[in-house]
Write a protein that holds these residues in place. Sequence first.
Motif, mmCIF file in Angstrom:
data_model
loop_
_atom_site.group_PDB
_atom_site.id
_atom_site.type_symbol
_atom_site.label_atom_id
_atom_site.label_comp_id
_atom_site.label_asym_id
_atom_site.label_seq_id
_atom_site.Cartn_x
_atom_site.Cartn_y
_atom_site.Cartn_z
ATOM 1 N N GLU A 69 44.526 44.317 32.091
ATOM 2 C CA GLU A 69 43.167 44.100 33.127
ATOM 3 C C GLU A 69 42.826 42.707 33.162
ATOM 4 O O GLU A 69 42.217 42.409 32.321
ATOM 5 C CB GLU A 69 42.405 45.247 32.917
ATOM 6 C CG GLU A 69 41.104 45.266 34.107
ATOM 7 C CD GLU A 69 40.262 46.074 33.861
ATOM 8 O OE1 GLU A 69 39.637 46.834 34.891
ATOM 9 O OE2 GLU A 69 39.740 46.413 32.675
ATOM 10 N N ARG A 70 42.667 42.062 34.492
ATOM 11 C CA ARG A 70 42.000 40.771 34.320
ATOM 12 C C ARG A 70 40.713 40.894 33.878
ATOM 13 O O ARG A 70 40.016 41.524 34.187
ATOM 14 C CB ARG A 70 42.261 40.123 35.789
ATOM 15 C CG ARG A 70 43.571 40.011 36.212
ATOM 16 C CD ARG A 70 44.185 38.376 35.618
ATOM 17 N NE ARG A 70 43.562 37.483 36.403
ATOM 18 C CZ ARG A 70 44.014 36.172 36.104
ATOM 19 N NH1 ARG A 70 44.668 35.959 35.106
ATOM 20 N NH2 ARG A 70 43.469 35.055 36.914
ATOM 21 N N GLN A 71 40.221 39.690 33.120
ATOM 22 C CA GLN A 71 38.746 39.762 32.628
ATOM 23 C C GLN A 71 37.998 38.576 33.600
ATOM 24 O O GLN A 71 38.687 37.626 33.799
ATOM 25 C CB GLN A 71 38.823 39.584 31.262
ATOM 26 C CG GLN A 71 39.522 40.160 30.503
ATOM 27 C CD GLN A 71 38.746 42.055 30.162
ATOM 28 O OE1 GLN A 71 37.881 41.829 29.589
ATOM 29 N NE2 GLN A 71 39.688 42.678 30.787
ATOM 30 N N THR A 72 36.842 39.004 33.627
ATOM 31 C CA THR A 72 35.922 38.168 34.456
ATOM 32 C C THR A 72 34.943 37.411 33.502
ATOM 33 O O THR A 72 34.116 38.282 32.891
ATOM 34 C CB THR A 72 35.298 38.752 35.668
ATOM 35 O OG1 THR A 72 36.215 39.315 36.689
ATOM 36 C CG2 THR A 72 34.335 37.630 36.362
ATOM 37 N N GLU A 110 38.614 34.055 36.339
ATOM 38 C CA GLU A 110 39.072 35.383 36.057
ATOM 39 C C GLU A 110 40.277 34.991 35.328
ATOM 40 O O GLU A 110 41.346 34.114 35.746
ATOM 41 C CB GLU A 110 39.819 36.071 37.439
ATOM 42 C CG GLU A 110 38.497 36.744 38.229
ATOM 43 C CD GLU A 110 38.991 37.603 39.372
ATOM 44 O OE1 GLU A 110 40.379 37.613 39.389
ATOM 45 O OE2 GLU A 110 37.950 38.241 39.860
ATOM 46 N N GLY A 156 31.458 37.546 28.878
ATOM 47 C CA GLY A 156 32.567 37.924 29.464
ATOM 48 C C GLY A 156 32.313 39.257 30.095
ATOM 49 O O GLY A 156 31.172 39.953 29.541
ATOM 50 N N TRP A 216 40.489 46.428 27.266
ATOM 51 C CA TRP A 216 41.009 45.045 27.205
ATOM 52 C C TRP A 216 39.560 44.003 26.988
ATOM 53 O O TRP A 216 38.654 44.357 27.519
ATOM 54 C CB TRP A 216 41.500 44.621 28.685
ATOM 55 C CG TRP A 216 42.749 45.548 29.037
ATOM 56 C CD1 TRP A 216 42.513 46.517 30.151
ATOM 57 C CD2 TRP A 216 44.080 45.708 28.805
ATOM 58 N NE1 TRP A 216 43.772 47.158 30.199
ATOM 59 C CE2 TRP A 216 44.677 46.624 29.407
ATOM 60 C CE3 TRP A 216 44.801 44.871 27.880
ATOM 61 C CZ2 TRP A 216 46.037 46.983 29.136
ATOM 62 C CZ3 TRP A 216 46.205 45.169 27.673
ATOM 63 C CH2 TRP A 216 46.740 46.171 28.218
ATOM 64 N N ALA A 217 39.906 42.908 26.444
ATOM 65 C CA ALA A 217 38.980 42.143 26.039
ATOM 66 C C ALA A 217 39.336 40.501 25.917
ATOM 67 O O ALA A 217 40.398 40.471 25.540
ATOM 68 C CB ALA A 217 37.996 42.615 24.974
ATOM 69 N N MET A 237 34.296 45.374 28.114
ATOM 70 C CA MET A 237 35.748 45.855 28.175
ATOM 71 C C MET A 237 35.526 47.100 28.928
ATOM 72 O O MET A 237 34.684 48.247 28.918
ATOM 73 C CB MET A 237 36.031 46.033 26.677
ATOM 74 C CG MET A 237 36.028 44.820 25.910
ATOM 75 S SD MET A 237 36.473 45.256 24.133
ATOM 76 C CE MET A 237 35.132 45.901 23.338
ATOM 77 N N PRO A 244 43.474 39.056 29.725
ATOM 78 C CA PRO A 244 42.735 39.686 28.375
ATOM 79 C C PRO A 244 43.537 38.853 27.084
ATOM 80 O O PRO A 244 44.727 38.543 27.071
ATOM 81 C CB PRO A 244 42.755 41.138 28.286
ATOM 82 C CG PRO A 244 43.938 41.330 29.487
ATOM 83 C CD PRO A 244 44.214 40.327 30.242
#
Length: 231
Positions: free
Chosen positions: A212-215, A27, A181, A133-134, A184, A30
């Motif tokens: 927003e956190r990206q996983t 995690e 990833g 977000w990305a 988005m 972005p």
Amino acid sequence: MNQPAAPVPYGTPDTPRLAVRGEARLEVDPETARLGITVAARGSDRRAALADLTRRNKDVLDLVTSYGDAIETVETGAFTLTPELTAKGRHERVRAYHGRVHLTVTIADFTVLGELTTRLGDAELTTVNGPRWALRPDSPVHREARQEAVRQAVRRAREYAEAVGASLVALVELADLEAEGAAMSPAASVTHRSRSGYGGAEQAPALDLEPERQTVYAHVNARFTMTRPEL
């Protein structure tokens, strides 16, 4: 001359094969935010509607590009100019013309995002959707996730081998199943229509948009050979 025997796909009692799956889930913050912008115009005259659309599109582009290096890309998507016909009558007549231009803006500097989103939302007949977000496609996070998945596979295989009194000998196969990833996803949406442009004296306060956190996921299948187990 005798040819060497082909290796047995699933190993032998003296050289068993061990198949495991390695997984990683990271995690991270972005790296970019994307805004979808739709500029609209409507009028009873086709040329007047097109002129209004051209002017509003230019105003939006001028606003976006005024943020300089904070903007990574600006892309123009679909353009439409559609006649609206009268619902009744013996003859079809054009009641109005509807024009739209779709833009996509990628922002790299999140410190300007709230202000830019608010000013775009305050523009005349302009709809804003986002941010989405990305991570960038070449982000090092993807490599970190893949490498961690491999390390997890080796660690898991070693634990299995030790459980039967054996040790790993060699890696015979490593298959990359998936490493990508999270898609988005929209974190906020602004839709506002106003008769005044974004340059009016009374500006709406800037939105407070939290990234927003990206996983990022990575999965691999690995096969090893190991020494004879001590059962």
